[in-house]
Scaffold this motif. Structure first.
Motif, PDB file in Angstrom:
ATOM      1  N   ASP A  51     -24.700   4.205   3.840  1.00 33.24           N
ATOM      2  CA  ASP A  51     -23.452   3.278   3.666  1.00 33.24           C
ATOM      3  C   ASP A  51     -23.146   3.096   5.154  1.00 33.24           C
ATOM      4  O   ASP A  51     -22.473   2.045   5.524  1.00 33.24           O
ATOM      5  CB  ASP A  51     -22.453   4.133   2.804  1.00 33.24           C
ATOM      6  CG  ASP A  51     -21.406   3.031   2.520  1.00 33.24           C
ATOM      7  OD1 ASP A  51     -21.743   2.083   1.984  1.00 33.24           O
ATOM      8  OD2 ASP A  51     -20.161   3.257   2.566  1.00 33.24           O
ATOM      9  N   PHE A  54     -24.950  -0.031   5.844  1.00 27.81           N
ATOM     10  CA  PHE A  54     -24.237  -1.021   4.998  1.00 27.81           C
ATOM     11  C   PHE A  54     -22.918  -1.518   6.090  1.00 27.81           C
ATOM     12  O   PHE A  54     -22.922  -2.461   6.338  1.00 27.81           O
ATOM     13  CB  PHE A  54     -23.903  -0.383   3.770  1.00 27.81           C
ATOM     14  CG  PHE A  54     -23.077  -1.487   3.077  1.00 27.81           C
ATOM     15  CD1 PHE A  54     -23.742  -2.480   2.534  1.00 27.81           C
ATOM     16  CD2 PHE A  54     -21.442  -1.793   3.265  1.00 27.81           C
ATOM     17  CE1 PHE A  54     -23.030  -3.535   1.703  1.00 27.81           C
ATOM     18  CE2 PHE A  54     -20.910  -2.602   2.457  1.00 27.81           C
ATOM     19  CZ  PHE A  54     -21.631  -3.626   1.524  1.00 27.81           C
ATOM     20  N   VAL A  55     -22.177  -0.531   6.536  1.00 30.52           N
ATOM     21  CA  VAL A  55     -20.805  -0.910   7.120  1.00 30.52           C
ATOM     22  C   VAL A  55     -21.230  -1.444   8.555  1.00 30.52           C
ATOM     23  O   VAL A  55     -20.391  -2.620   8.736  1.00 30.52           O
ATOM     24  CB  VAL A  55     -19.802   0.335   7.298  1.00 30.52           C
ATOM     25  CG1 VAL A  55     -18.736   0.086   8.191  1.00 30.52           C
ATOM     26  CG2 VAL A  55     -19.222   0.902   5.797  1.00 30.52           C
ATOM     27  N   PHE A  58     -21.915  -4.983   7.540  1.00 28.89           N
ATOM     28  CA  PHE A  58     -20.314  -5.363   6.843  1.00 28.89           C
ATOM     29  C   PHE A  58     -19.639  -5.842   7.903  1.00 28.89           C
ATOM     30  O   PHE A  58     -18.718  -6.878   7.634  1.00 28.89           O
ATOM     31  CB  PHE A  58     -19.860  -4.293   5.954  1.00 28.89           C
ATOM     32  CG  PHE A  58     -18.837  -4.726   4.991  1.00 28.89           C
ATOM     33  CD1 PHE A  58     -19.013  -5.724   3.989  1.00 28.89           C
ATOM     34  CD2 PHE A  58     -17.745  -4.172   5.070  1.00 28.89           C
ATOM     35  CE1 PHE A  58     -18.030  -6.115   3.366  1.00 28.89           C
ATOM     36  CE2 PHE A  58     -16.421  -4.583   4.293  1.00 28.89           C
ATOM     37  CZ  PHE A  58     -16.771  -5.586   3.128  1.00 28.89           C
ATOM     38  N   ILE A 142     -16.472  -6.771  -2.835  1.00 28.59           N
ATOM     39  CA  ILE A 142     -17.254  -5.573  -2.371  1.00 28.59           C
ATOM     40  C   ILE A 142     -16.005  -4.438  -2.164  1.00 28.59           C
ATOM     41  O   ILE A 142     -16.429  -3.362  -2.353  1.00 28.59           O
ATOM     42  CB  ILE A 142     -17.596  -6.063  -1.038  1.00 28.59           C
ATOM     43  CG1 ILE A 142     -18.821  -7.144  -1.252  1.00 28.59           C
ATOM     44  CG2 ILE A 142     -18.178  -4.862  -0.152  1.00 28.59           C
ATOM     45  CD1 ILE A 142     -19.389  -7.782  -0.086  1.00 28.59           C
ATOM     46  N   GLU A 143     -15.096  -4.743  -1.585  1.00 28.70           N
ATOM     47  CA  GLU A 143     -13.856  -3.753  -1.266  1.00 28.70           C
ATOM     48  C   GLU A 143     -13.568  -3.165  -2.508  1.00 28.70           C
ATOM     49  O   GLU A 143     -13.058  -2.107  -2.773  1.00 28.70           O
ATOM     50  CB  GLU A 143     -12.878  -4.181  -0.350  1.00 28.70           C
ATOM     51  CG  GLU A 143     -12.856  -4.872   0.931  1.00 28.70           C
ATOM     52  CD  GLU A 143     -13.455  -3.704   1.932  1.00 28.70           C
ATOM     53  OE1 GLU A 143     -14.184  -2.718   1.530  1.00 28.70           O
ATOM     54  OE2 GLU A 143     -12.910  -4.027   3.028  1.00 28.70           O
ATOM     55  N   TYR A 146     -15.481  -0.399  -4.314  1.00 33.37           N
ATOM     56  CA  TYR A 146     -15.201   0.847  -3.836  1.00 33.37           C
ATOM     57  C   TYR A 146     -13.844   1.346  -4.216  1.00 33.37           C
ATOM     58  O   TYR A 146     -13.477   2.413  -4.506  1.00 33.37           O
ATOM     59  CB  TYR A 146     -15.380   0.735  -2.301  1.00 33.37           C
ATOM     60  CG  TYR A 146     -16.934   1.248  -1.921  1.00 33.37           C
ATOM     61  CD1 TYR A 146     -17.963   0.784  -2.762  1.00 33.37           C
ATOM     62  CD2 TYR A 146     -17.192   2.090  -0.985  1.00 33.37           C
ATOM     63  CE1 TYR A 146     -19.225   1.503  -2.505  1.00 33.37           C
ATOM     64  CE2 TYR A 146     -18.315   2.567  -0.428  1.00 33.37           C
ATOM     65  CZ  TYR A 146     -19.632   2.335  -1.240  1.00 33.37           C
ATOM     66  OH  TYR A 146     -20.931   2.663  -1.093  1.00 33.37           O
ATOM     67  N   TRP A 171     -11.344   5.223   0.503  1.00 38.18           N
ATOM     68  CA  TRP A 171     -11.122   3.861  -0.492  1.00 38.18           C
ATOM     69  C   TRP A 171     -10.408   4.084  -1.602  1.00 38.18           C
ATOM     70  O   TRP A 171     -10.046   2.922  -2.295  1.00 38.18           O
ATOM     71  CB  TRP A 171     -12.840   3.597  -0.805  1.00 38.18           C
ATOM     72  CG  TRP A 171     -13.540   3.222   0.272  1.00 38.18           C
ATOM     73  CD1 TRP A 171     -13.655   2.095   0.781  1.00 38.18           C
ATOM     74  CD2 TRP A 171     -14.547   3.934   1.180  1.00 38.18           C
ATOM     75  NE1 TRP A 171     -14.485   1.850   2.112  1.00 38.18           N
ATOM     76  CE2 TRP A 171     -14.930   3.077   2.059  1.00 38.18           C
ATOM     77  CE3 TRP A 171     -14.914   5.313   0.916  1.00 38.18           C
ATOM     78  CZ2 TRP A 171     -16.056   3.733   2.780  1.00 38.18           C
ATOM     79  CZ3 TRP A 171     -15.842   5.907   1.629  1.00 38.18           C
ATOM     80  CH2 TRP A 171     -16.414   4.954   2.857  1.00 38.18           C
ATOM     81  N   GLU A 213     -23.978  -3.558  -5.890  1.00 33.81           N
ATOM     82  CA  GLU A 213     -23.345  -2.145  -5.832  1.00 33.81           C
ATOM     83  C   GLU A 213     -23.950  -1.425  -6.719  1.00 33.81           C
ATOM     84  O   GLU A 213     -23.994  -0.121  -6.675  1.00 33.81           O
ATOM     85  CB  GLU A 213     -21.942  -2.622  -6.259  1.00 33.81           C
ATOM     86  CG  GLU A 213     -20.969  -3.338  -5.060  1.00 33.81           C
ATOM     87  CD  GLU A 213     -20.640  -2.395  -3.873  1.00 33.81           C
ATOM     88  OE1 GLU A 213     -20.890  -0.994  -3.909  1.00 33.81           O
ATOM     89  OE2 GLU A 213     -20.495  -3.161  -2.906  1.00 33.81           O
ATOM     90  N   PHE A 216     -27.182  -0.072  -5.128  1.00 35.04           N
ATOM     91  CA  PHE A 216     -26.675   0.873  -4.165  1.00 35.04           C
ATOM     92  C   PHE A 216     -26.301   2.410  -4.436  1.00 35.04           C
ATOM     93  O   PHE A 216     -26.831   3.138  -4.018  1.00 35.04           O
ATOM     94  CB  PHE A 216     -25.301   0.305  -3.204  1.00 35.04           C
ATOM     95  CG  PHE A 216     -25.267   0.869  -1.847  1.00 35.04           C
ATOM     96  CD1 PHE A 216     -25.910   0.130  -0.784  1.00 35.04           C
ATOM     97  CD2 PHE A 216     -24.742   1.931  -1.619  1.00 35.04           C
ATOM     98  CE1 PHE A 216     -26.044   0.671   0.594  1.00 35.04           C
ATOM     99  CE2 PHE A 216     -24.594   2.408  -0.154  1.00 35.04           C
ATOM    100  CZ  PHE A 216     -25.339   1.762   0.910  1.00 35.04           C
TER     101      PHE A 216
HETATM  102  C1  LIG Z   1     -22.125  -0.546  -0.540  1.00 36.17           C
HETATM  103  C2  LIG Z   1     -20.805  -0.645  -0.106  1.00 36.17           C
HETATM  104  N1  LIG Z   1     -20.087  -1.406  -1.005  1.00 36.17           N
HETATM  105  C3  LIG Z   1     -18.624  -1.528  -0.565  1.00 36.17           C
HETATM  106  C4  LIG Z   1     -18.032  -0.880   0.786  1.00 36.17           C
HETATM  107  C5  LIG Z   1     -16.634  -1.018   0.805  1.00 36.17           C
HETATM  108  O1  LIG Z   1     -16.375  -1.463   2.409  1.00 36.17           O
HETATM  109  C6  LIG Z   1     -18.958   0.142   1.280  1.00 36.17           C
HETATM  110  N2  LIG Z   1     -18.514   0.703   2.295  1.00 36.17           N
HETATM  111  N3  LIG Z   1     -20.253   0.264   0.771  1.00 36.17           N
END
Ligand SMILES: Cc1ncc(CO)c(N)n1
Length: 224
Positions: A51, A54-55, A58, A142-143, A146, A171, A213, A216
């Motif tokens: 993650d 990922f961020v 992001f 996406i937010e 979480y 989150w 998601e 993931f």
């Molecule tokens: C996979 C994923 N989805 C959403 C978020 C939310 O920011 C995150 N940190 N990681």
């Protein structure tokens, strides 16, 4: 609808229409096992390191949403999205601290396949042809996955291990929920004024986020 609420809105309708898939994303065995206290810590560490990568990706995605927003005639959503970009700076620091606490070396991590697939999806928003409506809807989705997933881990009756509560709070907090609701109102307002084919594309992006998601969480659980 223009009351500022989310009930009866486009996004609320999609959450109902794709409820099963939404539940698979937000009540996944991975996060449910955090809530149950049965989480496998090696899976948690895998999630944490993946993650973090990922961020990092992001950040560029949210910047692309911000750029699309700034190009709108009405750019009144700018502050909200800019706030989102800014909070990712703190989030990256949080990941580094958390990784150190768990003995995870972030420098030696490479992204697994489901993460790479998600990266490719996020990178596709760099195309100027992708509309702000689709981008802001994707950002909200996406937010929200979480927020809902980790919010459940701190709801009544949870047995979340104390050392994972910080993650869940990040989150699952009331503040993050308000932020997601703010994004949802923006998405609904933009969608209400968007042409039908754009709304269709935004709906497809919503479904794609749910798929990614789920992938993931599966990757983190090592089920795939
Ligand atoms: C996979 C994923 N989805 C959403 C978020 C939310 O920011 C995150 N940190 N990681």
């Amino acid at each position: 609808m223009d009351g500022g609420g989310v009930e009866g809105s486009t996004t609320a309708a999609w959450m109902e229409r794709y409820q099963q898939m939404y539940e698979r994303a937000t009540r996944h065995p991975f996060t449910v096992s955090i809530r149950d206290g049965t989480i496998d810590l090696s899976a948690f560490k895998r999630w944490l390191s993946q993650d973090y990568l990922f961020v990092r990706e992001f950040v560029a995605f949210v910047a692309s949403v911000l750029l699309k927003c700034c190009k709108q005639e009405d750019n009144s959503d700018m502050e909200t999205i800019l706030g989102g970009v800014a909070s990712l700076s703190d989030e990256l620091s949080w990941f580094k601290n958390e990784a150190a606490r768990w003995g995870v070396d972030l420098a030696s991590i490479s992204p697994l396949e489901s993460n790479l697939e998600y990266h490719r999806f996020l990178q596709s928003f760099n195309e100027p042809e992708i509309s702000y409506a689709v981008a802001i809807t994707t950002f909200w989705a996406i937010e929200t996955v979480y927020q809902d997933s980790f919010g459940f881990c701190i709801e009544e009756g949870n047995k979340t291990p104390p050392e994972l509560l910080g993650t869940c709070q990040r989150w699952g907090s009331a503040d993050f929920k308000l932020y997601c609701q703010c994004l949802q109102r923006i998405a609904d307002r933009i969608l209400a004024n968007a042409p039908a084919d754009t709304v269709k594309s935004a709906e497809e992006a919503f479904i794609r986020v749910l798929e990614l998601e789920i992938g993931f969480w599966e990757m983190s659980s090592c089920r795939s």
